[in-house]
Design a protein around this motif. Structure first.
Motif, mmCIF file in Angstrom:
data_model
loop_
_atom_site.group_PDB
_atom_site.id
_atom_site.type_symbol
_atom_site.label_atom_id
_atom_site.label_comp_id
_atom_site.label_asym_id
_atom_site.label_seq_id
_atom_site.Cartn_x
_atom_site.Cartn_y
_atom_site.Cartn_z
ATOM 1 N N THR A 206 0.885 -1.166 0.000
ATOM 2 C CA THR A 206 0.000 0.000 0.000
ATOM 3 C C THR A 206 0.926 1.220 0.000
ATOM 4 O OG1 THR A 206 -0.191 -0.113 2.417
ATOM 5 C CG2 THR A 206 -1.823 -1.309 1.140
ATOM 6 N N ALA A 207 0.719 2.193 0.853
ATOM 7 C CA ALA A 207 1.626 3.352 0.910
ATOM 8 C C ALA A 207 1.293 4.139 2.165
ATOM 9 C CB ALA A 207 1.459 4.234 -0.313
ATOM 10 N N ALA A 208 2.316 4.733 2.776
ATOM 11 C CA ALA A 208 2.046 5.600 3.934
ATOM 12 C C ALA A 208 1.121 6.737 3.507
ATOM 13 C CB ALA A 208 3.359 6.143 4.487
ATOM 14 N N ALA A 209 1.199 7.091 2.202
ATOM 15 C CA ALA A 209 0.342 8.165 1.682
ATOM 16 C C ALA A 209 -1.140 7.839 1.841
ATOM 17 C CB ALA A 209 0.659 8.393 0.206
ATOM 18 N N SER A 210 -1.457 6.562 2.048
ATOM 19 C CA SER A 210 -2.875 6.184 2.107
ATOM 20 C C SER A 210 -3.556 6.610 3.405
ATOM 21 C CB SER A 210 -3.032 4.678 1.924
ATOM 22 O OG SER A 210 -2.471 3.999 3.023
ATOM 23 N N ILE A 211 -2.785 7.080 4.373
ATOM 24 C CA ILE A 211 -3.431 7.435 5.650
ATOM 25 C C ILE A 211 -4.095 8.801 5.617
ATOM 26 C CG2 ILE A 211 -1.945 5.975 7.106
ATOM 27 C CD1 ILE A 211 -0.751 8.840 7.996
ATOM 28 N N ARG A 212 -3.693 9.668 4.677
ATOM 29 C CA ARG A 212 -4.286 11.017 4.613
ATOM 30 C C ARG A 212 -4.659 11.338 3.167
ATOM 31 N NH1 ARG A 212 -2.470 13.754 9.456
ATOM 32 N NH2 ARG A 212 -4.146 15.219 9.112
ATOM 33 N N PRO A 213 -5.636 12.243 2.971
ATOM 34 C CA PRO A 213 -5.938 12.669 1.598
ATOM 35 C C PRO A 213 -4.752 13.418 0.993
ATOM 36 C CG PRO A 213 -7.489 13.609 3.196
ATOM 37 C CD PRO A 213 -6.454 12.905 3.977
ATOM 38 N N ASN A 214 -4.679 13.415 -0.339
ATOM 39 C CA ASN A 214 -3.495 13.976 -0.984
ATOM 40 C C ASN A 214 -3.899 14.730 -2.257
ATOM 41 O OD1 ASN A 214 -0.857 14.486 -1.640
ATOM 42 N ND2 ASN A 214 -0.198 12.348 -1.579
ATOM 43 N N PRO A 215 -4.186 16.041 -2.173
ATOM 44 C CA PRO A 215 -4.627 16.770 -3.346
ATOM 45 C C PRO A 215 -3.600 16.706 -4.470
ATOM 46 C CG PRO A 215 -4.261 18.263 -1.474
ATOM 47 C CD PRO A 215 -4.080 16.883 -0.969
ATOM 48 N N GLN A 216 -4.080 16.522 -5.679
ATOM 49 C CA GLN A 216 -3.304 16.388 -6.913
ATOM 50 C C GLN A 216 -2.682 14.997 -7.082
ATOM 51 O OE1 GLN A 216 -1.326 19.895 -8.520
ATOM 52 N NE2 GLN A 216 -1.577 20.900 -6.523
ATOM 53 N N LEU A 217 -2.798 14.165 -6.044
ATOM 54 C CA LEU A 217 -2.459 12.744 -6.224
ATOM 55 C C LEU A 217 -3.645 11.934 -5.694
ATOM 56 C CD1 LEU A 217 1.323 12.479 -5.216
ATOM 57 C CD2 LEU A 217 0.343 12.161 -7.483
ATOM 58 N N ALA A 218 -4.841 12.465 -5.918
ATOM 59 C CA ALA A 218 -6.047 11.919 -5.288
ATOM 60 C C ALA A 218 -6.296 10.464 -5.695
ATOM 61 C CB ALA A 218 -7.249 12.782 -5.654
ATOM 62 N N VAL A 219 -6.155 10.167 -6.985
ATOM 63 C CA VAL A 219 -6.511 8.821 -7.445
ATOM 64 C C VAL A 219 -5.496 7.800 -6.914
ATOM 65 C CG1 VAL A 219 -7.005 7.373 -9.452
ATOM 66 C CG2 VAL A 219 -7.625 9.792 -9.478
ATOM 67 N N TYR A 220 -4.205 8.147 -6.994
ATOM 68 C CA TYR A 220 -3.189 7.218 -6.471
ATOM 69 C C TYR A 220 -3.448 6.935 -4.994
ATOM 70 C CZ TYR A 220 1.268 5.366 -4.803
ATOM 71 O OH TYR A 220 2.217 4.567 -4.203
ATOM 72 N N THR A 221 -3.636 8.008 -4.216
ATOM 73 C CA THR A 221 -3.819 7.832 -2.770
ATOM 74 C C THR A 221 -5.069 7.002 -2.481
ATOM 75 O OG1 THR A 221 -2.895 10.040 -2.587
ATOM 76 C CG2 THR A 221 -3.853 9.127 -0.606
ATOM 77 N N ALA A 222 -6.133 7.278 -3.246
ATOM 78 C CA ALA A 222 -7.377 6.541 -3.009
ATOM 79 C C ALA A 222 -7.216 5.059 -3.354
ATOM 80 C CB ALA A 222 -8.509 7.156 -3.818
ATOM 81 N N THR A 223 -6.435 4.749 -4.401
ATOM 82 C CA THR A 223 -6.244 3.326 -4.731
ATOM 83 C C THR A 223 -5.491 2.623 -3.596
ATOM 84 O OG1 THR A 223 -4.142 3.676 -5.922
ATOM 85 C CG2 THR A 223 -6.164 3.712 -7.238
ATOM 86 N N LYS A 224 -4.542 3.331 -2.997
ATOM 87 C CA LYS A 224 -3.757 2.717 -1.919
ATOM 88 C C LYS A 224 -4.590 2.598 -0.648
ATOM 89 C CE LYS A 224 -0.149 1.816 -4.199
ATOM 90 N NZ LYS A 224 0.339 0.445 -4.333
ATOM 91 N N THR A 225 -5.517 3.544 -0.436
ATOM 92 C CA THR A 225 -6.398 3.448 0.731
ATOM 93 C C THR A 225 -7.330 2.245 0.566
ATOM 94 O OG1 THR A 225 -6.323 5.839 0.842
ATOM 95 C CG2 THR A 225 -7.970 4.779 2.207
ATOM 96 N N TYR A 226 -7.818 2.046 -0.654
ATOM 97 C CA TYR A 226 -8.640 0.856 -0.938
ATOM 98 C C TYR A 226 -7.873 -0.397 -0.517
ATOM 99 C CZ TYR A 226 -10.378 -3.094 -3.652
ATOM 100 O OH TYR A 226 -10.816 -4.343 -4.021
ATOM 101 N N LEU A 227 -6.619 -0.469 -0.988
ATOM 102 C CA LEU A 227 -5.826 -1.678 -0.743
ATOM 103 C C LEU A 227 -5.545 -1.866 0.750
ATOM 104 C CD1 LEU A 227 -4.646 -3.910 -2.392
ATOM 105 C CD2 LEU A 227 -2.579 -2.581 -2.737
ATOM 106 N N ASP A 228 -5.310 -0.765 1.429
ATOM 107 C CA ASP A 228 -5.040 -0.842 2.872
ATOM 108 C C ASP A 228 -6.280 -1.355 3.615
ATOM 109 O OD1 ASP A 228 -3.625 -0.433 5.286
ATOM 110 O OD2 ASP A 228 -4.612 1.504 5.553
ATOM 111 N N PHE A 229 -7.442 -0.856 3.248
ATOM 112 C CA PHE A 229 -8.675 -1.315 3.908
ATOM 113 C C PHE A 229 -8.982 -2.768 3.533
ATOM 114 C CE2 PHE A 229 -11.281 1.883 6.205
ATOM 115 C CZ PHE A 229 -10.266 2.798 6.362
#
Ligand SMILES: NC(=O)c1ccc[n+]([C@@H]2O[C@H](COP(=O)([O-])OP(=O)(O)OC[C@H]3O[C@@H](n4cnc5c(N)ncnc54)[C@H](OP(=O)(O)O)[C@@H]3O)[C@@H](O)[C@H]2O)c1
Length: 343
Positions: free
Chosen positions: A208-231
């Motif tokens: 996943t990515a540490a980035a998945s713990i918080r929202p990330n403007p301008q990298l929204a889709v990447y972060t959201a995909t990693k949040t999916y995977l983390d959950f």
């Protein structure tokens, strides 16, 4: 307030005495709340330190676990011709595991397989598949690996993009992110889990990515995909823990790979941005110890700090950093010095 007095100053004194009594009970109540808060914070810090030592310290002192008998003879790594996937495959091979390598570039796959076989005297199998193609590839993958007893599945494949807002993103890029970062790990787990359930042992590692713990403007889709995977990982860990299967969410911060090069060269590794091989070595030592970890102690430190930043400040800071990266990319594109896109 019933006060039996016949003089105003006595009445005043009586009122002050009563008020003092009430104030002291207020301050007692505040003292109790303060003590509970301090105890809770102290316990959190003690538990955090204990977890950090048991996840990042103790495994380094122990002998390498026998992964083959603990999980099974084969490991499957997706996106294994470069970066973390390649380094993780090398670590697994150094523990005596045979490796199934799945990636999109056939030449690179064959070279990686040959290197692993000659360096570690293990067996390999190569499957060439482009995960951005979506559902069409999985029947072929399932057929190719059906005879292998897979003990560890590493869902490593992932793609990123240079920061941009959603309305600026090309549709193909969005589908690529969903297919590679979400579909691949979900379907590969679906393919491999039945045999692990049957044998009552196995491990699935999801990058996943540490980035998945918080929202990330301008990298929204990447972060959201990693949040999916983390959950997904957290739920699967719960679903499968009583079936003898470990499911781990590995959430790195920056690692020096081609994914994090915002210019011509991969960033030079340092203490906070480790090389892929150092990261993979540390991360593998946390398998079976923690189901959700950055895998590398300095990254855990960064994560703790990130978690303390208030939401609004985090969004503001992330947007500034991503805008700066975007400006740099635009300048590099103008000068023609930009290496091909981060994916
Ligand atoms: N690097 C970081 O700082 C960082 C931080 C947090 C999370 N992560 C996660 O860690 C994972 C690995 O990252 P990395 O930095 O090692 O990436 P990387 O260096 O870019 O390597 C990606 C690997 O995936 C393969 N790949 C890419 N697209 C593919 C596709 N469509 N089909 C099949 N294979 C494909 C690449 O193959 P080719 O060699 O053919 O390109 C390469 O082997 C990713 O999931 C990433 O999101 C990385």
């Amino acid at each position: 307030m019933a006060v039996a007095v016949d003089r105003v100053d006595m009445l005043f004194n009586e009122m002050i005495l009563q008020l003092r009594g009430q104030l002291s009970s207020f301050s007692d109540a505040f003292a109790i709340v303060g003590a509970i808060y301090t105890t809770q914070k102290t316990l959190n810090i003690v538990c955090g330190c204990y977890r950090a030592i048991s996840v990042y310290g103790l495994p380094k002192l122990r002998r390498r676990p026998d992964l083959v008998s603990r999980y099974g003879p084969w490991a499957l790594v997706t996106g294994c011709t470069d970066g973390i996937g390649k380094a993780y495959a090398q670590e697994l091979a150094s523990c005596g595991m045979n490796i199934i390598l799945i990636s999109r570039s056939n030449d690179k796959l064959i070279k990686c397989a040959k290197d692993l076989e000659s360096q570690f005297r293990i067996q390999t199998q190569v499957v060439t598949a482009d995960f951005s193609q979506g559902g069409a590839i999985y029947a072929m993958i399932e057929e190719e690996i059906k005879d292998k007893e897979i003990g560890i599945l590493v869902n490593n494949v992932g793609v990123m993009y240079y920061p941009e807002c959603l309305h600026e993103m090309n549709l193909d890029r969005i589908f690529q992110l969903i297919n590679v970062n979400i579909t691949a790990a979900t379907i590969m787990s679906r393919i491999v889990l039945p045999q692990m359930v049957e044998r009552k042992k196995g491990a699935v590692v999801n990058l996943t990515a540490a980035a998945s713990i918080r929202p990330n403007p301008q990298l929204a889709v990447y972060t959201a995909t990693k949040t999916y995977l983390d959950f997904l990982t957290q739920s699967l860990q719960y679903e499968y823990e009583d079936k003898g299967i470990t499911v781990q969410s590995l959430m790195p911060c920056y690692v020096a790979t081609k994914m994090t090069k915002y210019g011509q060269n991969v960033p030079s590794p340092g203490y906070f941005i480790p090389s892929a091989s150092l990261y993979a070595r540390r991360a593998l030592s946390t398998l079976g110890v923690s189901s959700r970890t950055t895998g590398y102690w300095p990254h855990q430190l960064q994560l703790w700090i990130a978690e303390m930043i208030p939401d609004r400040m985090w969004l503001w800071g992330a947007n500034i950093v991503n805008s700066a990266i975007k400006r740099r990319i635009v300048q590099q594109k103008k000068r023609g010095t930009l290496a091909s896109s981060s994916s």
